[in-house]
Design a protein around this motif. Structure first.
Motif, short mmCIF file in Angstrom:
data_model
loop_
_atom_site.label_atom_id
_atom_site.label_comp_id
_atom_site.label_asym_id
_atom_site.label_seq_id
_atom_site.Cartn_x
_atom_site.Cartn_y
_atom_site.Cartn_z
N TYR B 136 -2.13 -8.59 -8.21
CA TYR B 136 -3.57 -8.87 -7.80
C TYR B 136 -3.61 -10.38 -6.96
N TYR B 139 -3.81 -10.21 -3.15
CA TYR B 139 -4.83 -10.08 -2.24
C TYR B 139 -5.30 -11.10 -1.71
N GLN B 278 -12.09 -7.24 -8.17
CA GLN B 278 -10.99 -6.25 -7.53
C GLN B 278 -11.27 -5.23 -6.94
N ARG B 298 -12.79 -11.20 4.32
CA ARG B 298 -11.25 -11.03 4.87
C ARG B 298 -11.32 -11.04 6.25
N GLU B 319 -8.82 -3.75 3.42
CA GLU B 319 -7.82 -3.69 2.88
C GLU B 319 -7.78 -3.52 1.30
N GLY B 320 -6.86 -3.07 0.81
CA GLY B 320 -7.12 -2.55 -0.74
C GLY B 320 -5.96 -2.98 -1.43
N TYR B 321 -5.86 -2.14 -2.68
CA TYR B 321 -4.73 -2.57 -3.86
C TYR B 321 -3.39 -2.46 -3.19
N LEU B 322 -2.91 -1.20 -2.44
CA LEU B 322 -1.65 -1.07 -1.87
C LEU B 322 -1.52 -2.12 -0.94
N GLU B 323 -2.13 -2.77 -0.05
CA GLU B 323 -1.96 -3.78 0.88
C GLU B 323 -1.67 -5.06 -0.16
N HIS D 317 -8.64 1.33 -8.04
CA HIS D 317 -7.56 0.64 -7.13
C HIS D 317 -8.04 1.09 -5.88
N PRO D 318 -8.71 0.16 -5.25
CA PRO D 318 -9.16 0.50 -3.84
C PRO D 318 -8.06 0.89 -2.64
N GLU D 319 -8.26 2.00 -1.92
CA GLU D 319 -7.71 2.29 -0.73
C GLU D 319 -8.59 1.89 0.20
N GLY D 320 -8.02 1.61 1.31
CA GLY D 320 -8.92 1.08 2.38
C GLY D 320 -8.56 1.56 3.72
N GLU D 323 -5.28 3.37 4.46
CA GLU D 323 -4.74 4.49 3.77
C GLU D 323 -5.65 5.71 4.41
#
Lengths: 379, 379, 379, 379
Positions: B136, B139, B278, B298, B319-323, D317-320, D323
């Motif tokens: 986290y 981010y 989050q 952002r 952008e999200g969790y994976l980024e 768990h946000p995707e953006g 994704e």
């Protein structure tokens, strides 16, 4: 029906909450303000009375005078609003209760526990009603939440999170010389030993208990006075243990920049959750566990009689703080009328002396706990 | 530049976090997954390797085997991701560190303090890097918040409120027989003594410290296991005292219906406040005291280099969790490349062994405090 | 100061807007309701008068009777609220204006353009005031927006987007037999030729013009009646061209499920943008181009005198629909008192006959345009 | 499974969308970028290739060269991404399609209708796939919305409101000399005759059609170029008529301060409504008429297979944006693999030549309508 004849103690010029009480009393047409002891300074009392259009003969220099004179009139006041600083609640309340005049009193109950107990005694001894304006319980969606919890929509309650952040005391406003609100609310003589805990923490505590239907059994509180020279707490954080095993947290702060009046409640049970925020009061989030979150709106399909009973406008036409406050006044009016008609009033949703005492015990427990380094203290 | 050769321990079929690590490693093209010991069940390890397109010769039956074989290859892995349950972090991490292979490890550091200390010893003894995926902090708007606090935008910090509610363990999912995630995460043997506090509380604690720049000195925690039969805590509430006098609260829960992954941080100082959530990670609320609240985005006008350095898309392209997770991996790649080029890597924003030990101390302190009825415990 | 003596035409039992007007009149203590012709059914008029506590002698069976009788009394009404269906606005308004009694009239101005013009004539001929309750312009943050645009905070206006979706007529509620609101509002005889465009489109049009400070020069409208059997439009979409070159869109719908009362305005100029939503009325989003978005709050740091002048509570204590409505009434009271004191009233922010005529022209233009397949029509 | 060998035309240094396509291709591990003609400037092409780690032998100076060389290699590219400005889409696409190499092309289809038709011809003649990256249809909750409408959750569709405001061209960025994006996107030679309508309006149009399942039959558009000297439209407002009688509005703007990338869709039918916003893409509001609004979350209880099939992380768990974009690439990969395995690919949710032609017709219709003073024009 003729409006209830109302008097007011306090609430002269420069007062914030007095004007709120007057609007709340007037909103549904249930009361007419006909007398006042609006300030402890006689000249200011008189001027304030004139500004409000009171008959000068009924604009009194002191509450003693007012209590005596009004009790003696055939058309004397039936109820009185007490909107003075906390240390001046018990005195007038007792005077009016003694004379059978109903009392609607601002919160917290008093500045000290001794005053609170004396007042409680007077309430027990009087036939008149005593209503304490824990106004946030008057919001329709708070009533809705209370009813849903009571009906079991969440199952057994596990967690209650309540918070009340503000930012108006981030700096030493009480030392600026031009902020009377800040002055008395941070003066232990007038406000009582609690600062944030008394002014807003009691609202948070009351709201959590009202909606959850549970009492706080014990708390462990950490109080701070962040602003140099401040004589009362301006930030309070605590753990809560409710009867039946639910746990909670309460945060009250007046030094959290970006928060105006951020009272917010979240209640979680075995089968669902509810979330409500005072600054967005027409909405209530409800999640039955395993289903999508639902946005219940005051007046919308998901709201039931509990919200409808205290609403004036359809969904999408927002009601606010004054309407919620008015719901306490209008509820009190119904109770007064019932009582005067010889019926039993429905006091189930109206905050009164018990909630007031709970609040005072809450303040005392916070201070005791904090002095013992956040030890658990029973309320 | 050629991608860094990466191996993985754990992360076979049915694993959630393994797939996340793989995407995070791949997102910026900085790593190529070339080897794995993807499961402790050899057959499953092999099948998972095939499914991921690994060379069968580099799909190992155990991490021991993998460590040895890869260390012996000229083109062996340069780094390894460890994505096993908590009790299986320290063992493989030590094996790879010993051989000079960089380790990127899921959090918390381990299941026990003893494992944590052994691992810390190995990190100190190795020239290789050890990165812990407190994702986290990757981010962009968390980096932005961290930088703003460090630059003094809030003044001296007074209050830190952090919470991490979820609802996926509201019922006894670990007893359903078909939820492996719930099983190991509530099994003290695999997860460690902490339930919610280990799984998500450590994230909340890490985030609060990362952004505020402050360490927690003491905490007073009340842990519960609301679900009958649950062997670890599923709800944790605590008071925090930070170095320098700031106060805070932390709530971590897995039984709060309506909350999916509700990590949320609020930091208040003498001159301003910040709020971040989050689930809405591209935004950061900033209030300089006495001015209107500002929504920093952002990529927008209010975001500075701190956010920009870890962003891929312009404002408004979320952008999200994976980024955010990838930012940890890509930051680690830069550090690895620096190290391999004989330069000093910049580890200032990368979570590593110290953050891991802090997390383990946090878990231990929570349990100790709760067992002592929420007494204050130093970390 | 003594309250202004107020009468009411319409607003008996079952009426929605009558109750709203009464609360709005009462909220600030500026009016006392003393007379009424509350229904066109004499019995219902009488019962409604009793329920409201009117002196039975001043609860009239018709507005003619009321106008005559009240004009003849020394303590006769000074102002009258007209809250009947649209086709019944002009008749009573003219009667009272003729007698020098101020009129506060619900919108739209009338059911037909002929009525509107006759009424406008009467307004011009009378010394009394005519106020039209385009209540949404009474919201503090709408006033704030209007002032900001007027002061040039956005530069030259380019784009105005306004919408007003509701969902209460998604089904044929007017055919259900128990929805009087739906019945008259979809009956061209009573409501006028416009359905959604008259009921809510006029509000949207008025709001857009009020805030932007611009008049609509031309529109191209596409009206539909989606619900089978409906006699008026229930969905209206149109392109707008404002004087000076700004462009806009307006959408009004009563068949958009999920929308309660979704009036929303967005205004964009060369140097900034503003966004406001009626269901969240205490906030105004302001973006100076190139800077972060700011959330201005009623009572907060970013709000100026324009909002403050029509606020009763501090920031964070939400005001709503009724308070905004009351601001029209209280503004009218100030104008009435000024007039009665021989001074020039400040009518600059009060909607009156001009806004009413603009609304009627808007309705007519929408219908004309839609009949011509959405051709451009000048207002 | 071995990744698909991918080439890229365009996307060298300074390009925005090229980097997005590369991440999208890489995210799920389905593609490996092995060749490129990354710039029309040979030196820049070579440098960009090096920076991306391409084999220098496969970093070509022109797409012609690349098409020939790659088609001749046994390990030549299987697919190519075309990420050049609009006027350079058709040329390379045709070259690769001719050689049986699958094409993934940025939108809009081309700069002119003539190019579009030539390209369509090439698509029809080729066995290779042609995918157009209308990436917003790749968002999980857009897929969810599409599926819900298709399954009848809203009943017959009545109203479709779509908007796409941005603010990045509020000033004359194309005249600043350092904004290549602004330069080509406002240059009719490179971008085509449409400005905002081509760049973002086509996305809005495509999204509205994708979710509603309806085609736009006619539109009436009012286009403006608010910024002095701008050669294409920067604000577009239009009325839409869909097949079957639904009505809609579309607003695309690049001069609306406070809007970053505000694509937003609302669809209303006889029995319910849906609302989705690109900047908050993990959520979908759903209101069955007469019930409370529900917040469907990607991964939550209300999301179905349609969303799940294109999700990587659990709810919360946000995707953006990346994704969603990757979902187009990964969907294309599945289609390519099916085709190469001799199976019929499922193209039902993948945007291709038909959507591209629809977009070009949309642009042409907007321009034609606007030139005719917003007359209705068939697509």
């Amino acid at each position: 029906m003729a409006p209830i004849r109302l008097g007011m103690v306090g609430g002269g010029k420069d007062a914030f909450i007095g004007a709120v009480h007057r609007i709340a009393a007037r909103l549904d047409g249930e009361y007419a303000l006909v007398a006042g002891a609006l300030s402890s300074t006689p000249e200011k009392a008189r001027d304030s009375g004139l500004a409000l259009g009171l008959d000068p003969a009924r604009s009194y220099g002191s509450y003693h005078e007012m209590a005596e004179a009004e009790a003696a009139r055939a058309d004397g006041i039936q109820a009185v609003s007490i909107v003075t600083p906390n240390h001046m609640h018990a005195g007038p309340a007792i005077e009016f209760l003694k004379r059978g005049i109903h009392v609607i009193c601002d919160k917290p109950l008093s500045a000290t526990m001794a005053q609170a107990e004396e007042l409680a005694e007077a309430v027990r001894a009087s036939k008149a009603l005593f209503i304490l304006t824990h106004n946030y319980t008057g919001y329709p969606m708070v009533r809705q939440a209370q009813a849903m919890v009571a009906e079991g929509a969440l199952g057994k309650i596990r967690v209650v999170q309540v918070e009340y952040p503000q930012d108006w005391l981030t700096e030493a406003a009480e030392q600026s010389g031009d902020n009377k609100q800040a002055e008395w609310r941070t003066d232990p003589e007038r406000s009582g030993a609690g600062g944030a805990i008394g002014d807003i923490g009691t609202h948070a505590h009351n709201l959590a208990c009202f909606v959850s239907g549970l009492k706080v059994e014990k708390l462990a509180a950490d109080l701070q006075s962040f602003v140099p020279g401040r004589r009362v707490d301006d930030n309070a954080q605590m753990l809560l243990r409710f009867e039946g095993g639910a746990r909670g947290m309460l945060w009250a702060s007046q030094v959290a920049p970006g928060n105006e009046n951020g009272l917010r409640l979240r209640v979680y049970g075995e089968t669902g959750g509810l979330e409500w925020s005072q600054e967005d009061p027409n909405y209530l989030w409800y999640t039955p566990f395993g289903e999508p979150k639902r946005l219940l709106t005051r007046g919308g399909a998901g709201a039931t009689g509990a919200a409808g009973a205290v609403s004036r406008t359809p969904g999408g036409h927002p009601e606010g703080y004054l309407e919620g406050f008015a719901n306490i006044y209008t509820g009190a009016a119904a109770a007064i009328r019932a009582l005067e008609a010889g019926q039993k009033p429905d006091l189930s949703l109206l905050p009164g002396i018990d909630e007031g005492l709970d609040g005072m015990r809450f303040i005392a427990a916070c201070i005791r706990s904090s002095q013992a380094d956040a030890a658990w203290v029973a309320l």
